[in-house]
Design an enzyme around this catalytic site. Structure first.
Site, PDB file in Angstrom:
ATOM      1  CG  ASP A  46      34.985 -13.588 -48.060  1.00 11.44           C
ATOM      2  OD1 ASP A  46      34.781 -12.191 -47.663  1.00 11.44           O
ATOM      3  OD2 ASP A  46      36.502 -13.634 -47.786  1.00 11.44           O
TER       4      ASP A  46
ATOM      5  CG  ASP B 177      35.986 -14.897 -53.278  1.00 11.89           C
ATOM      6  OD1 ASP B 177      35.899 -15.376 -54.282  1.00 11.89           O
ATOM      7  OD2 ASP B 177      36.643 -14.095 -53.254  1.00 11.89           O
TER       8      ASP B 177
ATOM      9  CG  ASP C 245      31.268  -7.178 -47.834  1.00 16.22           C
ATOM     10  OD1 ASP C 245      32.243  -7.113 -47.838  1.00 16.22           O
ATOM     11  OD2 ASP C 245      31.849  -7.865 -46.309  1.00 16.22           O
TER      12      ASP C 245
HETATM   13  N1  NVA Z   1      38.687  -5.065 -50.749  1.00 13.80           N
HETATM   14  C1  NVA Z   1      38.194  -4.735 -49.275  1.00 13.80           C
HETATM   15  C2  NVA Z   1      37.466  -5.657 -48.507  1.00 13.80           C
HETATM   16  C3  NVA Z   1      36.159  -5.893 -48.467  1.00 13.80           C
HETATM   17  C4  NVA Z   1      35.847  -6.328 -47.015  1.00 13.80           C
HETATM   18  C5  NVA Z   1      39.199  -3.603 -48.811  1.00 13.80           C
HETATM   19  O1  NVA Z   1      40.512  -4.236 -48.436  1.00 13.80           O
HETATM   20  O2  NVA Z   1      38.752  -2.531 -48.456  1.00 13.80           O
END
Ligand code: NVA
Length: 385
Positions: free
Chosen positions: A138, A216, A267
């Protein structure tokens, strides 16, 4: 943001070796070198969970934490250490991840211990504490031979880069470029006043204004000369523009259209796994950029995660099943228990290597979040015709 005006040129000066290299066994080799997610992995930073604190409550959390029922937990316990019964199993997962990486011959680097418990203030905000350096993905955006320290959307993560300063200094001394994106103010003007996150089905909106550039590092994913970014509650258009201009003519920066009620980081949403293979989250990506189909890429739909609903998840969603780490084009580290993505990967010609990780995911993120690749053996190329 789709910069078709940028020509496809693999002879761009950025791809030539330069003075920023070191001599290894008679060959010029950059100490920081990462152009995509799949070139053979040589060196990686893995975060640490020791001493991790519950993130203190802040304006951005309503916009990024999926489960509303957890908001009171953060309001009450923010700034305190995570309970031992969550921390210890999370640490075991991380140790297993490091063990797998080292067993594969990858050099694993770790952050420097730093006291995240101190409260701090700037002229624009006050916060009870920082959190933890468990997710270097991040914080540090590695593109080619440069490390970019991301601005960071959460006030409690404003100083998280301090845990990586020793590593950045070392990489700089060995020839890497090292830069910090503009430090944000994170003032009241940064976030929309009275923001209410959308309900499922409502049009997507994020908490950020366009007051200052923000992203980020994990809002960005790289694929050679093409860099993909999604707006989120940590990443605004201003931030995407800053990155595009900073990277300059050798790269094309594309904004990916995503749908997420609590968007944060690309990701677990959109992931070019290897040349010709794009993994997408079926709930979040309805229109993958045309350039993938035009260039003959397979669009791979991530199977439903298998993590049981009863498993505690404090920040992220269960879609961390797709937050995997490629060791090279043919092998991926994947959370154990996620048999559907494991089977799918095998069908797509990628060998999954299981790593127990659900306990780390409870309080932090997946294996991709927990690491940032510093060096992969490969060159800057375009993967699109
Ligand atoms: N905000 C995303 C995570 C990304 C790594 C989620 O909670 O699925």
């Amino acid at each position: 943001m789709n910069s078709d005006r940028i020509p496809h040129k693999d002879s761009h000066p950025g791809s030539k070796s330069s003075g920023r290299t070191r001599q290894i066994q008679g060959k010029q080799k950059a100490v920081v070198n990462a152009h995509n997610e799949w070139d053979p992995l040589e060196e990686i930073i893995v975060g640490t969970i020791e001493g991790a604190l519950v993130p203190p409550w802040d304006v951005i959390m309503e916009a990024t934490v999926h489960k509303k029922e957890l908001w009171n937990f953060y309001k009450e316990y923010g700034g305190e250490p995570w309970p031992r019964e969550l921390l210890e199993p999370a640490k075991k997962n991380l140790d297993e991840f490091v063990h797998i990486l080292e067993g594969e011959g990858v050099v694993v680097r770790r952050p420097t211990p730093y006291d995240f418990s101190k409260s701090f203030s700037t002229p624009d905000f006050k916060i009870k504490s920082s959190c933890h350096p468990s997710m270097p993905r991040d914080v540090l955006l590695v593109i080619g031979d440069q490390i970019i320290e991301a601005p960071m959307g959460w006030r409690s993560r404003y100083h998280e880069n301090h845990a990586y300063k020793e590593l950045c200094k070392e990489y700089f001394k060995k020839g890497a470029k090292w830069v910090s994106a503009p430090r944000p103010q994170l003032s009241q003007k940064t976030y929309k006043e009275g923001f209410i996150p959308p309900q499922e089905g409502e049009p997507m909106r994020t908490v950020l204004t366009e007051f200052e550039p923000l992203f980020d590092a994990a809002d960005v994913i790289k694929c050679g000369r093409d860099i993909f970014v999604a707006q989120s509650s940590c990443c605004n258009r201003f931030g995407i523009r800053w990155l595009e201009r900073h990277l300059g003519d050798g790269y094309r920066v594309h904004e990916v259209e995503v749908y997420d009620t609590h968007p944060m980081h690309i990701d677990a949403t959109f992931y070019p796994l290897s040349p010709g293979k794009l993994l997408i989250n079926p709930e979040r990506v309805k229109n993958p950029p045309e350039m993938f189909k035009k260039s003959g890429w397979d669009i791979l739909i991530c199977p439903e995660p298998l993590m049981p609903d009863s498993h505690p998840m404090y920040t992220c969603s269960k879609w961390l099943n797709m937050n995997l780490l490629m060791l090279d084009e043919k092998r991926a580290i994947v959370p154990k228990g996620e048999d559907t993505i494991m089977r799918a990967l095998k069908d797509w010609g990628i060998k999954p290597i299981g790593c127990n990780f659900w306990n780390f995911e409870s309080i932090a993120g997946g294996v991709h979040c927990a690491s940032v690749d510093v060096r992969r053996r490969g060159e800057l190329k375009s993967y699109f015709s």
